[in-house]
Design an enzyme around this catalytic site. Structure first.
Site, PDB file in Angstrom:
ATOM      1  N   ARG A 127      -9.421   8.113  35.496  1.00 44.49           N
ATOM      2  CA  ARG A 127      -9.039   7.905  34.085  1.00 44.49           C
ATOM      3  C   ARG A 127     -10.183   7.242  32.957  1.00 44.49           C
ATOM      4  NH1 ARG A 127      -5.016   4.770  36.474  1.00 44.49           N
ATOM      5  NH2 ARG A 127      -2.526   6.213  36.419  1.00 44.49           N
TER       6      ARG A 127
ATOM      7  N   ASP B 110       3.709  12.845  31.743  1.00 45.55           N
ATOM      8  CA  ASP B 110       3.608  13.788  30.793  1.00 45.55           C
ATOM      9  C   ASP B 110       4.405  15.614  31.103  1.00 45.55           C
ATOM     10  OD1 ASP B 110       2.599  12.151  28.682  1.00 45.55           O
ATOM     11  OD2 ASP B 110       0.307  12.864  29.021  1.00 45.55           O
TER      12      ASP B 110
ATOM     13  N   HIS C 127      -5.852  -7.834  26.759  1.00 41.79           N
ATOM     14  CA  HIS C 127      -6.469  -8.586  27.932  1.00 41.79           C
ATOM     15  C   HIS C 127      -5.788  -8.785  28.900  1.00 41.79           C
ATOM     16  CE1 HIS C 127      -9.966  -9.070  24.767  1.00 41.79           C
ATOM     17  NE2 HIS C 127     -10.309  -7.817  25.317  1.00 41.79           N
TER      18      HIS C 127
ATOM     19  N   ARG D 205       8.551  10.010  27.169  1.00 35.21           N
ATOM     20  CA  ARG D 205       9.137   8.903  28.105  1.00 35.21           C
ATOM     21  C   ARG D 205       9.072   6.836  27.871  1.00 35.21           C
ATOM     22  NH1 ARG D 205       3.307   8.272  30.624  1.00 35.21           N
ATOM     23  NH2 ARG D 205       1.592   8.865  29.301  1.00 35.21           N
TER      24      ARG D 205
ATOM     25  N   CYS E  99      -0.962  13.860  40.822  1.00 26.13           N
ATOM     26  CA  CYS E  99      -1.732  12.432  40.493  1.00 26.13           C
ATOM     27  C   CYS E  99      -0.941  11.517  39.218  1.00 26.13           C
ATOM     28  CB  CYS E  99      -2.683  12.641  39.377  1.00 26.13           C
ATOM     29  SG  CYS E  99      -2.665  13.754  38.370  1.00 26.13           S
TER      30      CYS E  99
END
Length: 657
Positions: free
Chosen positions: A410, A568, A303, A578, A615
């Site tokens: 997303r 990716d 959080h 990565r 993106c």
């Protein structure tokens, strides 16, 4: 009475259906139990029911005993045999942060410090800050166990009841605050659900009846309950252990008549330093006064990371033992971009940070003029500079930065860190709010992109040796139309409210696009039959697999746009994880192999006359933007903070030609 049945509830009694089942069970006077194997639990306790880990297709026995046992048995078995049970129940989604990695500002030394004396941590939210320390180290609950005399037990039970009532009221009052964000509301709601569980409270009272004082009883029951949650083989159910512990602490402090350290008193500009920060406490904190966060614990899905990134607070997590050095300092410096904290501030360090902060502030001020500019190529073609976002809370920051729509929403963040799958209605409300906020600009929603590396509550994922090459993205969605179709239906409905476009992740085969289009048509037919308004949307694909690059010309005939996901794509082209620091040198978007893949994709899209965008993180790099535009890209999507800088780069490029 009892009856055996097979659970048909989609993905079983995870948190949301469990809560609905408990609510139904409590509507009857009869006692209700569920038996799974050798495990028998009180079905009127959501905590106990979740811990039973009742999954879809599990055989169970429902037992009822009482005045209305026949009616209760019939209703509860009917619930378990309905796949849709519990799906429409409310619940707030909590957006998750992208995976944080341990990143060093300079070469490491063996003592846990960088070469310039900084303490290594995890880069959770970018930015640099220097400020005074506000230590958040709540006192431990020190209370020796005391055995009660016979005449003290009733009073101790009454004290426990009053304290529980106070904590429940505190939670309810917090939830009713109009300024509470959906993210924070979801966090507090999770805690309120635990403190409202009568079965857990009764266990505490039982311990008191045995002669144990209330604080000891609470600690005993909370400890066992938290341990039981942590042992569940589901990362999102297991994460509730922290929530249980937080509730127990609040209850113990109330019993002892003690006040906790409160973040409401933090002076403006202070850096919050802590071993850990409870969700309930941070959700209520005056975040506009917090200059930075340094924490010993925390990771990508904590959080703390979520809230830090959502509010633009420089945050360094995972400092471990280094937190003690920060705790003893009066003033510290944080580099949230590289994940480094400094407890010793010499003149050189102060000068470097002051220069960096001043430069950032001056740059931000100078770039403000570009927020409203529409950048164009020399030939007049508009270059859309859009935002990558993951929650509705990020809308204002994106619009303030001058985002020309959303190039990547997303959608998995609606699902992640939630205690169950979001309903079609919940998804629709999110997508339509997003569409309306940016209309008439396009909003590109990426369909659910989860897999073995990003597990999800409500979906059973297989164990995979290499989840990045496994059952994820469009592959999982096509195998699970029961999950995919509600999302597609929600997107079709939301398209009525604005310019919604949809892109598919992890595409590597033409058949994946065609099967998705068939599902979209199925959803459109269903909505038509139901009389529900909808609009069709443009369908595109993320180019992030080498296979997609190699068939880009064929894909371009099937879709309306490409969006290159450089994060990716780079790791797949270079065969370099990565997140693995050992091969970090290979994970470079500027490598000729990666740049050639981008150029091949752009050429295929331009030749087919479709939009080609990007993106990934590289989209915001001003050193690469000129090359991307020269390749034919006409849309660049990035974090909101990078938008004004990217616009300036394009304007300068056009002016220079």
């Amino acid at each position: 009475m009892e009856r055996a049945t097979i659970v048909r509830v989609r993905e079983g009694l995870h948190a949301r259906p469990a809560t609905c089942f408990v609510k139904l069970a409590k509507s009857f006077q009869s006692d209700v139990e569920i038996v799974k194997g050798a495990n028998r639990v009180n079905a009127k306790s959501s905590v106990k029911l979740m811990l039973a880990s009742v999954l879809e297709a599990d055989p169970v026995v429902v037992r009822t005993s009482g005045a209305d046992e026949a009616e209760a048995l019939e209703a509860l078995v009917r619930f378990l045999e309905d796949p849709e049970s519990g799906i429409e129940a409310g619940g707030a989604a909590t957006p998750a942060a992208p995976a944080a990695t341990r990143t060093d500002a300079s070469a490491d030394k063996d003592d846990g410090r960088t070469e310039d004396g900084g303490l290594r941590g995890i880069a959770a939210s970018e930015g640099k800050v220097v400020g005074p320390v506000f230590g958040y180290f709540p006192p431990s609950i020190d209370s020796a166990e005391r055995m009660l005399a016979e005449g003290e037990i009733d009073d101790e039970i009454a004290l426990l009841s009053r304290s529980v009532a106070v904590i429940r009221r505190r939670m309810v009052d917090s939830l009713s605050a109009p300024e509470l964000s959906p993210v924070h509301r979801g966090i507090i709601a999770a805690l309120a659900e635990i403190v409202a569980d009568d079965a857990v409270i009764e266990e505490m009272a039982t311990e008191v009846r045995k002669g144990r004082d209330a604080v000891t009883a609470v600690r005993e029951v909370i400890g066992k309950t938290a341990a039981a949650f942590a042992a569940v083989d589901d990362p999102y159910i297991a994460a509730r252990a922290d929530d249980v512990t937080a509730v127990g602490r609040q209850l113990c402090l109330e019993l002892l008549g003690r006040k906790d350290i409160v973040l409401e008193d933090i002076p403006a500009g202070s850096i919050l330093v802590a071993e850990d920060i409870g969700a309930f406490d941070l959700a209520r904190a005056p975040l506009d006064r917090i200059g930075g966060i340094a924490c010993a614990q925390g990771g990508a899905t904590s959080h703390i990371a979520i809230i830090g990134r959502s509010h633009g607070i420089p945050t360094v997590l995972g400092l471990r033992g280094g937190i003690e050095a920060l705790r003893g300092a009066t003033e510290i410096a944080l580099d949230g971009t590289h994940g480094v904290a400094y407890d010793v501030l010499d003149d050189d360090l102060r000068a470097r940070f002051a220069a960096a902060v001043a430069k950032a502030a001056a740059e931000k001020k100078a770039l403000a003029v570009y927020r409203s500019i529409v950048p164009k190529r020399a030939d007049g073609t508009v270059i859309e500079v859009a935002a990558n976002i993951g929650s509705l809370e990020e809308i204002d920051a994106a619009r303030a930065a001058g985002a020309m729509g959303v190039g990547l929403f997303r959608s998995e963040l609606l699902f992640m860190l939630q205690t169950g799958l979001p309903s079609e209605e919940m998804q629709y409300q999110t997508y339509v709010t997003l569409a309306r906020a940016f209309a008439p600009h396009p909003v590109i929603v990426r369909t659910l992109d989860v897999g073995g590396d990003k597990p999800l509550a409500g979906i059973q994922f297989p164990e995979e040796a290499n989840p990045f090459l496994g059952w994820r993205g469009i592959r999982m969605c096509l195998d699970r139309p029961d999950i995919f179709k509600p999302q597609l239906r929600a997107l079709l409905r939301a398209a009525v409210g604005g310019n919604i476009e949809v892109m598919l992740p992890m595409v590597s085969d033409l058949g994946e696009v065609r099967r998705t289009r068939a599902l979209i048509e199925d959803c459109a037919a269903e909505l038509t039959a139901e009389g529900v308004p909808f609009e069709r949307f443009a369908v595109g694909v993320m180019i992030e697999t080498p296979a997609a690059v190699m068939i880009a010309r064929e894909l371009a005939k099937e879709v309306s746009f490409f969006s290159i996901g450089t994060n990716d794509l780079t790791q797949y082209i270079m065969a370099a994880d990565r997140l693995n620091s050992s091969v970090a040198g290979l994970n470079d978007v500027t490598n000729i192999a990666v740049m050639n893949a981008i150029e091949m994709t752009a050429r295929a899209g331009v030749e087919a006359g479709i939009m080609v965008g990007m993106c990934g993180e590289a989209a915001g790099r001003v050193d690469l933007i000129p090359r991307f535009i020269a390749m034919g890209l006409t849309e660049l999507s990035m974090s909101p903070a990078s938008i004004p800088r990217a616009k300036k780069c394009i304007v300068d490029l056009t002016t220079a030609t």
